[in-house]
Scaffold this motif. Structure first.
Motif, PDB file in Angstrom:
ATOM      1  N   PRO A  46       0.881  -1.153  -0.037  1.00 19.43           N
ATOM      2  CA  PRO A  46      -0.126  -0.001   0.160  1.00 19.43           C
ATOM      3  C   PRO A  46       0.985   1.231  -0.001  1.00 19.43           C
ATOM      4  CG  PRO A  46      -0.852  -1.726   1.635  1.00 19.43           C
ATOM      5  CD  PRO A  46       0.340  -2.130   1.114  1.00 19.43           C
ATOM      6  N   ALA A  47       0.425   2.423  -0.525  1.00 19.77           N
ATOM      7  CA  ALA A  47       1.098   3.549  -0.517  1.00 19.77           C
ATOM      8  C   ALA A  47       1.437   4.103   0.842  1.00 19.77           C
ATOM      9  CB  ALA A  47       0.239   4.556  -1.092  1.00 19.77           C
ATOM     10  N   GLU A  48       2.553   4.766   1.012  1.00 19.71           N
ATOM     11  CA  GLU A  48       3.063   5.220   2.169  1.00 19.71           C
ATOM     12  C   GLU A  48       2.307   6.122   3.031  1.00 19.71           C
ATOM     13  OE1 GLU A  48       6.622   7.386   1.868  1.00 19.71           O
ATOM     14  OE2 GLU A  48       7.890   5.604   1.291  1.00 19.71           O
ATOM     15  N   ARG A  49       1.423   6.920   2.209  1.00 19.12           N
ATOM     16  CA  ARG A  49       0.254   7.813   2.978  1.00 19.12           C
ATOM     17  C   ARG A  49      -0.675   6.852   3.500  1.00 19.12           C
ATOM     18  NH1 ARG A  49      -0.831  10.034  -1.132  1.00 19.12           N
ATOM     19  NH2 ARG A  49      -2.703   8.872  -1.797  1.00 19.12           N
ATOM     20  N   ASP A  50      -1.034   5.804   2.771  1.00 18.25           N
ATOM     21  CA  ASP A  50      -2.194   4.819   3.419  1.00 18.25           C
ATOM     22  C   ASP A  50      -1.582   4.095   4.486  1.00 18.25           C
ATOM     23  OD1 ASP A  50      -4.022   5.657   1.442  1.00 18.25           O
ATOM     24  OD2 ASP A  50      -3.384   4.095  -0.092  1.00 18.25           O
ATOM     25  N   LEU A  51      -0.578   3.743   4.348  1.00 19.47           N
ATOM     26  CA  LEU A  51       0.095   2.981   5.634  1.00 19.47           C
ATOM     27  C   LEU A  51       0.227   3.952   6.976  1.00 19.47           C
ATOM     28  CD1 LEU A  51       2.983   0.765   4.132  1.00 19.47           C
ATOM     29  CD2 LEU A  51       0.678  -0.173   5.230  1.00 19.47           C
ATOM     30  N   ALA A  52       0.796   4.972   6.768  1.00 17.75           N
ATOM     31  CA  ALA A  52       0.886   6.028   7.870  1.00 17.75           C
ATOM     32  C   ALA A  52      -0.363   6.274   8.270  1.00 17.75           C
ATOM     33  CB  ALA A  52       1.461   7.290   7.282  1.00 17.75           C
ATOM     34  N   ASP A  53      -1.349   6.763   7.726  1.00 18.54           N
ATOM     35  CA  ASP A  53      -2.714   7.112   8.234  1.00 18.54           C
ATOM     36  C   ASP A  53      -3.344   5.761   8.960  1.00 18.54           C
ATOM     37  OD1 ASP A  53      -2.756   9.396   6.937  1.00 18.54           O
ATOM     38  OD2 ASP A  53      -3.661   9.034   5.487  1.00 18.54           O
ATOM     39  N   TYR A  54      -3.135   4.645   8.381  1.00 21.03           N
ATOM     40  CA  TYR A  54      -3.936   3.479   8.925  1.00 21.03           C
ATOM     41  C   TYR A  54      -2.956   3.173  10.212  1.00 21.03           C
ATOM     42  CZ  TYR A  54      -4.956  -1.422  10.076  1.00 21.03           C
ATOM     43  OH  TYR A  54      -5.417  -2.617  10.386  1.00 21.03           O
ATOM     44  N   ALA A  55      -1.886   3.404  10.419  1.00 21.92           N
ATOM     45  CA  ALA A  55      -0.944   2.687  11.451  1.00 21.92           C
ATOM     46  C   ALA A  55      -0.950   4.104  12.621  1.00 21.92           C
ATOM     47  CB  ALA A  55       0.482   2.346  11.140  1.00 21.92           C
ATOM     48  N   HIS A  56      -1.355   5.176  12.346  1.00 23.36           N
ATOM     49  CA  HIS A  56      -1.302   6.325  12.769  1.00 23.36           C
ATOM     50  C   HIS A  56       0.370   6.647  13.241  1.00 23.36           C
ATOM     51  CE1 HIS A  56      -5.604   6.227  13.358  1.00 23.36           C
ATOM     52  NE2 HIS A  56      -5.451   5.174  13.730  1.00 23.36           N
ATOM     53  N   THR A  76      10.908  -4.514  -2.727  1.00 25.25           N
ATOM     54  CA  THR A  76      11.901  -4.081  -4.044  1.00 25.25           C
ATOM     55  C   THR A  76      11.023  -2.743  -4.547  1.00 25.25           C
ATOM     56  OG1 THR A  76      12.738  -4.276  -5.859  1.00 25.25           O
ATOM     57  CG2 THR A  76      10.742  -5.678  -5.520  1.00 25.25           C
ATOM     58  N   ARG A  77      11.725  -1.754  -4.883  1.00 18.40           N
ATOM     59  CA  ARG A  77      11.117  -0.626  -5.468  1.00 18.40           C
ATOM     60  C   ARG A  77      11.204  -0.635  -6.765  1.00 18.40           C
ATOM     61  NH1 ARG A  77      13.213   2.079  -0.630  1.00 18.40           N
ATOM     62  NH2 ARG A  77      11.736   3.255   0.569  1.00 18.40           N
ATOM     63  N   ARG A  78      10.134  -0.196  -7.568  1.00 20.41           N
ATOM     64  CA  ARG A  78      10.369  -0.162  -8.944  1.00 20.41           C
ATOM     65  C   ARG A  78       9.723   1.391  -9.464  1.00 20.41           C
ATOM     66  NH1 ARG A  78       6.547  -5.533 -10.639  1.00 20.41           N
ATOM     67  NH2 ARG A  78       7.950  -6.985  -9.376  1.00 20.41           N
ATOM     68  N   GLN A  79      10.840   2.005 -10.079  1.00 16.71           N
ATOM     69  CA  GLN A  79      10.590   3.413 -10.358  1.00 16.71           C
ATOM     70  C   GLN A  79       9.218   3.640 -11.041  1.00 16.71           C
ATOM     71  OE1 GLN A  79      14.054   5.146 -12.256  1.00 16.71           O
ATOM     72  NE2 GLN A  79      15.253   4.968 -10.517  1.00 16.71           N
ATOM     73  N   GLY A  80       8.305   4.536 -10.808  1.00 16.57           N
ATOM     74  CA  GLY A  80       7.485   4.846 -11.130  1.00 16.57           C
ATOM     75  C   GLY A  80       6.192   3.872 -10.966  1.00 16.57           C
ATOM     76  N   SER A  81       6.129   2.618 -10.313  1.00 10.96           N
ATOM     77  CA  SER A  81       5.165   1.831  -9.797  1.00 10.96           C
ATOM     78  C   SER A  81       4.989   1.683  -8.577  1.00 10.96           C
ATOM     79  CB  SER A  81       5.818   0.198 -10.794  1.00 10.96           C
ATOM     80  OG  SER A  81       5.982   0.640 -11.946  1.00 10.96           O
ATOM     81  N   GLY A  82       5.930   1.637  -7.659  1.00 13.79           N
ATOM     82  CA  GLY A  82       5.655   1.581  -6.421  1.00 13.79           C
ATOM     83  C   GLY A  82       6.482   0.617  -5.476  1.00 13.79           C
ATOM     84  N   THR A  83       6.209  -0.149  -4.473  1.00 10.87           N
ATOM     85  CA  THR A  83       7.189  -0.854  -3.790  1.00 10.87           C
ATOM     86  C   THR A  83       6.254  -2.200  -3.738  1.00 10.87           C
ATOM     87  OG1 THR A  83       7.881   1.022  -2.372  1.00 10.87           O
ATOM     88  CG2 THR A  83       7.987  -1.529  -1.586  1.00 10.87           C
ATOM     89  N   PHE A  84       7.118  -3.115  -3.910  1.00  8.16           N
ATOM     90  CA  PHE A  84       6.471  -4.530  -4.054  1.00  8.16           C
ATOM     91  C   PHE A  84       7.225  -5.785  -3.195  1.00  8.16           C
ATOM     92  CE2 PHE A  84       5.586  -2.438  -7.931  1.00  8.16           C
ATOM     93  CZ  PHE A  84       4.328  -2.737  -8.299  1.00  8.16           C
ATOM     94  N   GLU A 202      22.362   2.751  -7.308  1.00  5.27           N
ATOM     95  CA  GLU A 202      21.528   3.711  -7.788  1.00  5.27           C
ATOM     96  C   GLU A 202      21.907   4.540  -8.745  1.00  5.27           C
ATOM     97  OE1 GLU A 202      18.442   3.575  -7.218  1.00  5.27           O
ATOM     98  OE2 GLU A 202      17.971   2.779  -5.113  1.00  5.27           O
ATOM     99  N   PRO A 203      21.030   4.855  -9.661  1.00  9.62           N
ATOM    100  CA  PRO A 203      19.487   4.572  -9.716  1.00  9.62           C
ATOM    101  C   PRO A 203      19.356   3.096 -10.593  1.00  9.62           C
ATOM    102  CG  PRO A 203      20.265   5.852 -11.571  1.00  9.62           C
ATOM    103  CD  PRO A 203      21.533   5.687 -10.990  1.00  9.62           C
ATOM    104  N   GLU A 204      20.412   2.435 -10.876  1.00  9.81           N
ATOM    105  CA  GLU A 204      20.319   0.979 -11.481  1.00  9.81           C
ATOM    106  C   GLU A 204      19.702   0.087 -10.844  1.00  9.81           C
ATOM    107  OE1 GLU A 204      23.071   2.561 -11.764  1.00  9.81           O
ATOM    108  OE2 GLU A 204      23.381   3.346 -13.746  1.00  9.81           O
ATOM    109  N   ALA A 205      20.015   0.298  -9.270  1.00  9.56           N
ATOM    110  CA  ALA A 205      19.269  -0.748  -8.504  1.00  9.56           C
ATOM    111  C   ALA A 205      17.544  -0.591  -8.310  1.00  9.56           C
ATOM    112  CB  ALA A 205      19.588  -0.486  -6.939  1.00  9.56           C
ATOM    113  N   GLY A 206      17.268   0.609  -8.340  1.00 11.20           N
ATOM    114  CA  GLY A 206      15.870   0.828  -8.297  1.00 11.20           C
ATOM    115  C   GLY A 206      15.082   0.477  -9.711  1.00 11.20           C
TER     116      GLY A 206
END
Length: 254
Positions: A46-56, A76-84, A202-206
């Motif tokens: 889930p997006a960082e914002r959603d996780l932060a709001d949910y976990a307070h 793992t992070r994928r540029q432009g796609s998010g974290t998986f 970085e940035p190749e790792a991403g």
């Protein structure tokens, strides 16, 4: 909050995770969700914002917890796609005795390939490109840079440089470069390839979806026509956890 978040991250578990910094408790809760299978491999976090709001908690806390899990290879992070949630790479063997394109090589294994363009156009050549390709003064160089993906997993970053004599318009490359060169009798017939171990930065790792410092294979290839003319100078970075280069050796005369 969504049922999905409450299922993978029970707040009771987070609050009962013991003492210590809050980001460590969140990290432990996320890790437990991954190892238990509630967050399955390949699933988008889930997006960082959603996780932060949910976990307070603050987004800084979420980011620090996620960064830790990325370093440990669980996320793992994928540029432009998010974290998986990271999934083990399917290892691919590449024989060193045949000169094939990435597209041809993956197709022979029944893998579906896609690419993300990193660079494509005509440029003023670097001193190394001038030397490797034998370019005359004032000549431009055609460059194509791609993130190569097989079955939705990024495997390699390829950056090819060619004389405009062989590739006057890089925009026409849509899939296999070698298939395109074959149409104009400019497909290389042999190559010299140098492979060395490296750590991915970085940035190749991403782009590759691996932790910074992960093992990689740095490959430099110079490809030739039958006449001996250089066609292509390519520098590639392959995931070390997904690619094996295999050479067949024969007993020589002594």
């Amino acid at each position: 909050m969504s049922q999905t978040l409450s299922a993978i991250l029970p707040l009771d578990s987070l609050q009962a995770a013991g003492g210590g910094p809050l980001y460590l408790r969140l990290r432990q809760t996320l890790e437990e969700a991954i190892r238990s299978g509630r967050l399955s491999k390949g699933t988008a976090l889930p997006a960082e914002r959603d996780l932060a709001d949910y976990a307070h908690v603050s987004r800084v806390t979420v980011r620090k917890a996620v960064d830790d899990l990325v370093k440990d290879g669980l996320l793992t992070r994928r540029q432009g796609s998010g974290t998986f949630v990271a999934q083990p790479a399917t290892r691919v063997e590449q024989p060193l005795s045949r000169l094939t394109s990435f597209t041809e090589d993956m197709a022979s294994r029944g893998l579906q390939t896609t690419s993300e363009w990193l660079e494509r156009g005509l440029f003023h050549p670097s001193p190394e490109e001038k030397m490797r390709l034998g370019l005359s003064a004032g000549a431009l160089v055609a460059r194509i840079g791609r993130l190569r993906i097989a079955n939705d997993m990024p495997l390699a970053i390829e950056r090819a440089s060619l004389s405009t004599e062989f590739l006057p318009d890089p925009e026409v490359v849509t899939s296999s470069l070698y298939a395109l060169l074959e149409k104009t009798d400019a497909r290389p017939v042999r190559a010299i390839q140098r492979i060395s171990a490296c750590n991915v930065r970085e940035p190749e790792a991403g782009l590759l979806g691996v932790p910074v410092g992960a093992a990689g294979l740095s490959i430099e290839r110079i490809s030739y026509l039958a006449s001996g003319r250089v066609v292509e100078f390519t520098r590639s970075l392959y995931r070390g956890d997904a690619y094996d280069f295999v050479a067949e050796l024969a007993l020589g005369e002594t």
